[in-house]
Design a protein around this motif. Structure first.
Motif, PDB file in Angstrom:
ATOM      1  N   MET A   1      63.543 110.762  61.768  1.00  0.00           N
ATOM      2  CA  MET A   1      63.205 111.583  60.597  1.00  0.00           C
ATOM      3  C   MET A   1      63.812 112.975  60.756  1.00  0.00           C
ATOM      4  N   LYS A   2      64.498 113.451  59.742  1.00  0.00           N
ATOM      5  CA  LYS A   2      65.142 114.758  59.836  1.00  0.00           C
ATOM      6  C   LYS A   2      64.177 115.885  59.482  1.00  0.00           C
ATOM      7  N   VAL A   3      63.450 115.751  58.375  1.00  0.00           N
ATOM      8  CA  VAL A   3      62.607 116.839  57.896  1.00  0.00           C
ATOM      9  C   VAL A   3      61.230 116.321  57.497  1.00  0.00           C
ATOM     10  N   SER A   4      60.213 117.059  57.892  1.00  0.00           N
ATOM     11  CA  SER A   4      58.854 116.804  57.422  1.00  0.00           C
ATOM     12  C   SER A   4      58.449 117.960  56.508  1.00  0.00           C
ATOM     13  N   VAL A   5      58.126 117.648  55.276  1.00  0.00           N
ATOM     14  CA  VAL A   5      57.631 118.645  54.328  1.00  0.00           C
ATOM     15  C   VAL A   5      56.113 118.689  54.458  1.00  0.00           C
ATOM     16  N   VAL A   6      55.562 119.855  54.744  1.00  0.00           N
ATOM     17  CA  VAL A   6      54.116 120.004  54.953  1.00  0.00           C
ATOM     18  C   VAL A   6      53.538 120.868  53.837  1.00  0.00           C
ATOM     19  N   ILE A   7      52.600 120.291  53.085  1.00  0.00           N
ATOM     20  CA  ILE A   7      51.988 120.966  51.942  1.00  0.00           C
ATOM     21  C   ILE A   7      50.478 121.036  52.157  1.00  0.00           C
ATOM     22  N   GLY A  30      69.710 113.349  54.302  1.00  0.00           N
ATOM     23  CA  GLY A  30      68.925 112.930  55.452  1.00  0.00           C
ATOM     24  C   GLY A  30      67.567 112.359  55.047  1.00  0.00           C
ATOM     25  N   LYS A  31      66.892 111.741  56.008  1.00  0.00           N
ATOM     26  CA  LYS A  31      65.554 111.209  55.738  1.00  0.00           C
ATOM     27  C   LYS A  31      64.530 112.342  55.801  1.00  0.00           C
ATOM     28  N   PHE A  32      63.578 112.319  54.879  1.00  0.00           N
ATOM     29  CA  PHE A  32      62.496 113.294  54.938  1.00  0.00           C
ATOM     30  C   PHE A  32      61.196 112.643  54.473  1.00  0.00           C
ATOM     31  N   SER A  67      45.626 127.831  57.612  1.00  0.00           N
ATOM     32  CA  SER A  67      46.228 127.734  58.946  1.00  0.00           C
ATOM     33  C   SER A  67      45.952 126.374  59.571  1.00  0.00           C
ATOM     34  N   ALA A  68      44.698 125.961  59.538  1.00  0.00           N
ATOM     35  CA  ALA A  68      44.332 124.667  60.105  1.00  0.00           C
ATOM     36  C   ALA A  68      44.988 123.524  59.335  1.00  0.00           C
ATOM     37  N   ALA A  69      45.118 123.666  58.014  1.00  0.00           N
ATOM     38  CA  ALA A  69      45.741 122.610  57.216  1.00  0.00           C
ATOM     39  C   ALA A  69      47.227 122.478  57.561  1.00  0.00           C
ATOM     40  N   ARG A  70      47.911 123.617  57.651  1.00  0.00           N
ATOM     41  CA  ARG A  70      49.324 123.543  58.025  1.00  0.00           C
ATOM     42  C   ARG A  70      49.489 122.951  59.418  1.00  0.00           C
ATOM     43  N   ASN A  71      48.621 123.341  60.350  1.00  0.00           N
ATOM     44  CA  ASN A  71      48.715 122.817  61.711  1.00  0.00           C
ATOM     45  C   ASN A  71      48.495 121.318  61.755  1.00  0.00           C
ATOM     46  N   ALA A  72      47.571 120.822  60.947  1.00  0.00           N
ATOM     47  CA  ALA A  72      47.342 119.370  60.901  1.00  0.00           C
ATOM     48  C   ALA A  72      48.599 118.652  60.426  1.00  0.00           C
ATOM     49  N   GLY A  73      49.272 119.230  59.435  1.00  0.00           N
ATOM     50  CA  GLY A  73      50.514 118.628  58.963  1.00  0.00           C
ATOM     51  C   GLY A  73      51.612 118.693  60.000  1.00  0.00           C
ATOM     52  N   ILE A  74      51.696 119.801  60.711  1.00  0.00           N
ATOM     53  CA  ILE A  74      52.711 119.955  61.762  1.00  0.00           C
ATOM     54  C   ILE A  74      52.487 118.930  62.876  1.00  0.00           C
ATOM     55  N   GLN A  75      51.231 118.740  63.264  1.00  0.00           N
ATOM     56  CA  GLN A  75      50.925 117.768  64.317  1.00  0.00           C
ATOM     57  C   GLN A  75      51.278 116.343  63.890  1.00  0.00           C
ATOM     58  N   ALA A  76      51.103 116.052  62.605  1.00  0.00           N
ATOM     59  CA  ALA A  76      51.390 114.702  62.111  1.00  0.00           C
ATOM     60  C   ALA A  76      52.869 114.484  61.816  1.00  0.00           C
ATOM     61  N   ALA A  77      53.642 115.564  61.750  1.00  0.00           N
ATOM     62  CA  ALA A  77      55.047 115.475  61.362  1.00  0.00           C
ATOM     63  C   ALA A  77      55.872 114.715  62.398  1.00  0.00           C
ATOM     64  N   THR A  78      56.852 113.982  61.917  1.00  0.00           N
ATOM     65  CA  THR A  78      57.772 113.268  62.806  1.00  0.00           C
ATOM     66  C   THR A  78      59.196 113.792  62.692  1.00  0.00           C
ATOM     67  N   GLY A  79      59.408 114.766  61.820  1.00  0.00           N
ATOM     68  CA  GLY A  79      60.745 115.292  61.601  1.00  0.00           C
ATOM     69  C   GLY A  79      61.189 116.276  62.665  1.00  0.00           C
ATOM     70  N   GLU A  80      62.492 116.418  62.798  1.00  0.00           N
ATOM     71  CA  GLU A  80      63.060 117.417  63.703  1.00  0.00           C
ATOM     72  C   GLU A  80      62.749 118.819  63.190  1.00  0.00           C
ATOM     73  N   VAL A 155      60.598 128.793  53.986  1.00  0.00           N
ATOM     74  CA  VAL A 155      60.957 128.698  55.400  1.00  0.00           C
ATOM     75  C   VAL A 155      61.083 127.239  55.844  1.00  0.00           C
ATOM     76  N   VAL A 156      62.128 126.961  56.619  1.00  0.00           N
ATOM     77  CA  VAL A 156      62.292 125.679  57.327  1.00  0.00           C
ATOM     78  C   VAL A 156      62.438 126.016  58.810  1.00  0.00           C
ATOM     79  N   ILE A 157      61.674 125.320  59.663  1.00  0.00           N
ATOM     80  CA  ILE A 157      61.552 125.692  61.075  1.00  0.00           C
ATOM     81  C   ILE A 157      61.718 124.461  61.956  1.00  0.00           C
ATOM     82  N   ARG A 158      62.279 124.658  63.129  1.00  0.00           N
ATOM     83  CA  ARG A 158      62.340 123.571  64.101  1.00  0.00           C
ATOM     84  C   ARG A 158      60.918 123.202  64.545  1.00  0.00           C
ATOM     85  N   ARG A 159      60.638 121.922  64.578  1.00  0.00           N
ATOM     86  CA  ARG A 159      59.278 121.503  64.942  1.00  0.00           C
ATOM     87  C   ARG A 159      58.959 121.869  66.381  1.00  0.00           C
ATOM     88  N   ASP A 160      59.933 121.803  67.289  1.00  0.00           N
ATOM     89  CA  ASP A 160      59.637 122.154  68.679  1.00  0.00           C
ATOM     90  C   ASP A 160      59.284 123.630  68.816  1.00  0.00           C
TER      91      ASP A 160
END
Length: 343
Positions: A1-7, A30-32, A67-80, A155-160
């Motif tokens: 997965m290239k990008v995870s969109v977190v809303i 790419g896949k998103f 903040s907690a909602a965005r973090n939950a999405g980030i943790q679940a994300a599989t994108g780079e 903003v688009v950010i590297r997941r790492d």
């Protein structure tokens, strides 16, 4: 997965469909994936999300704040990469196509951002979020000395990178408003470059901003007849104090300018509430606001003048008021002038 969109979303039934559709409509090779975190909505938001079926992933949680909602999405994300999108904003169709390649080409770059156009209730474009002097890539020192105009949806950010900084600080809770994204972007910039993409790729509903800010000031009904009730009212400004403390803890003396700004903002907002109360002829509540503002910023002479005016009996103030120029009358009796965004 290239990008995870977190809303992240909370009670956004009127806007969430357009937001999600703008993410799904990306012209991107790419896949998103699109991850929506429903932060305990109590309106029809969840039902609107269900209409998208398996085109999106929906995570449900109790109301814990953005903040907690965005973090939950980030943790679940599989994108780079993770692309943030707030539930009342929309993207242009080429948002990912214009930003992701910049990250691909620049290994030292940890995030990219673009310009944003503010749209009013009639759909008219009324201002651009990033003024010309900020349309470039900032150093960390510049960000620590200026209020750099980032909007999460731009903003688009590297997941790492997100994982390395621990995401958004969850000291900012559901009852808080603002500041969490400013501290977050400072942390991101410590990890590497943030490059500017000279495109306008986000549409921001500025009418929602003004409604949110006005509601924050008005408190709808001023029924603060006790010290305890007023302290509960003051809790809405806690985000600024959290932000100020985090800046000083993490950046030391370098964070002092932003910490000072945050406390100044509390004092200004309390004065705004006081002027709103004066406009509604609630002089007792206005006095509480001015005294609280003085507690945070005791050297502002104008606040003492407003306090003295609020201590006058209403009849006496109405008798004296016509003697003053219109600008001075408004300065003493309200309502406040809400600050507009620059064109």
């Amino acid at each position: 997965m290239k990008v995870s969109v977190v809303i992240p979303t909370y009670n956004d039934e009127g806007t969430i469909v357009a937001t999600v559709e703008s993410a799904l409509a990306q012209r991107f090779e790419g896949k998103f994936e699109v991850i929506v975190v429903n932060d305990g909505s109590t309106d029809g938001t969840r039902a609107e999300l269900a209409k998208f079926g398996d085109r999106i992933r929906v995570l449900d949680q109790e109301n814990r704040g953005v903040s907690a909602a965005r973090n939950a999405g980030i943790q679940a994300a599989t994108g780079e990469y993770v692309a943030l999108l707030d539930a009342d904003d929309t993207w242009t169709g080429d948002k990912l196509a214009k930003t992701v390649p910049v990250l691909d080409r620049n290994p030292a770059c940890v995030a990219v951002f673009s310009n944003v156009v503010g749209v009013d209730g009639a759909g008219r474009e009324v201002w651009y979020f990033v003024a010309p002097e900020f349309r470039r890539s900032p150093t960390l020192d510049e960000m620590l000395n200026l209020s750099w105009p980032y909007l999460p949806s731009a903003v688009v950010i590297r997941r790492d990178t997100l994982l390395a900084i621990g995401g958004f600080s969850e000291e900012f809770k559901a009852e808080h408003w603002g500041c969490e994204d400013v501290f977050f972007m400072m942390m991101v910039r410590e990890r590497g470059e943030i490059l500017y993409v000279p495109e306008t790729l986000v549409r921001y509903r500025c009418r929602d901003f003004h409604a949110h800010f006005a509601n924050r000031l008005r408190n709808r009904r001023f029924e603060m007849d006790s010290v305890e009730a007023f302290r509960e009212f003051e809790r809405r400004f806690e985000a600024n104090f959290i932000f100020a403390r985090l800046m000083l803890e993490h950046f030391g003396a370098r964070g002092r300018k932003h910490a000072t700004w945050a406390i100044d903002t509390v004092a200004r907002d309390l004065i705004g509430v006081g002027l709103m109360a004066m406009h509604q002829d609630d002089r007792a509540f206005a006095r509480r606001c001015y005294l609280a503002a003085i507690r945070h910023r005791p050297l502002t002479l104008k606040t003492y003048c407003r306090l003295a005016w609020a201590m006058l009996p209403g009849k006496a103030a109405r008798t004296l008021s016509p003697m003053f120029p219109p600008g001075l009358r408004r300065s003493l009796s309200g309502p406040p002038v809400l600050e507009e965004r620059p064109q």
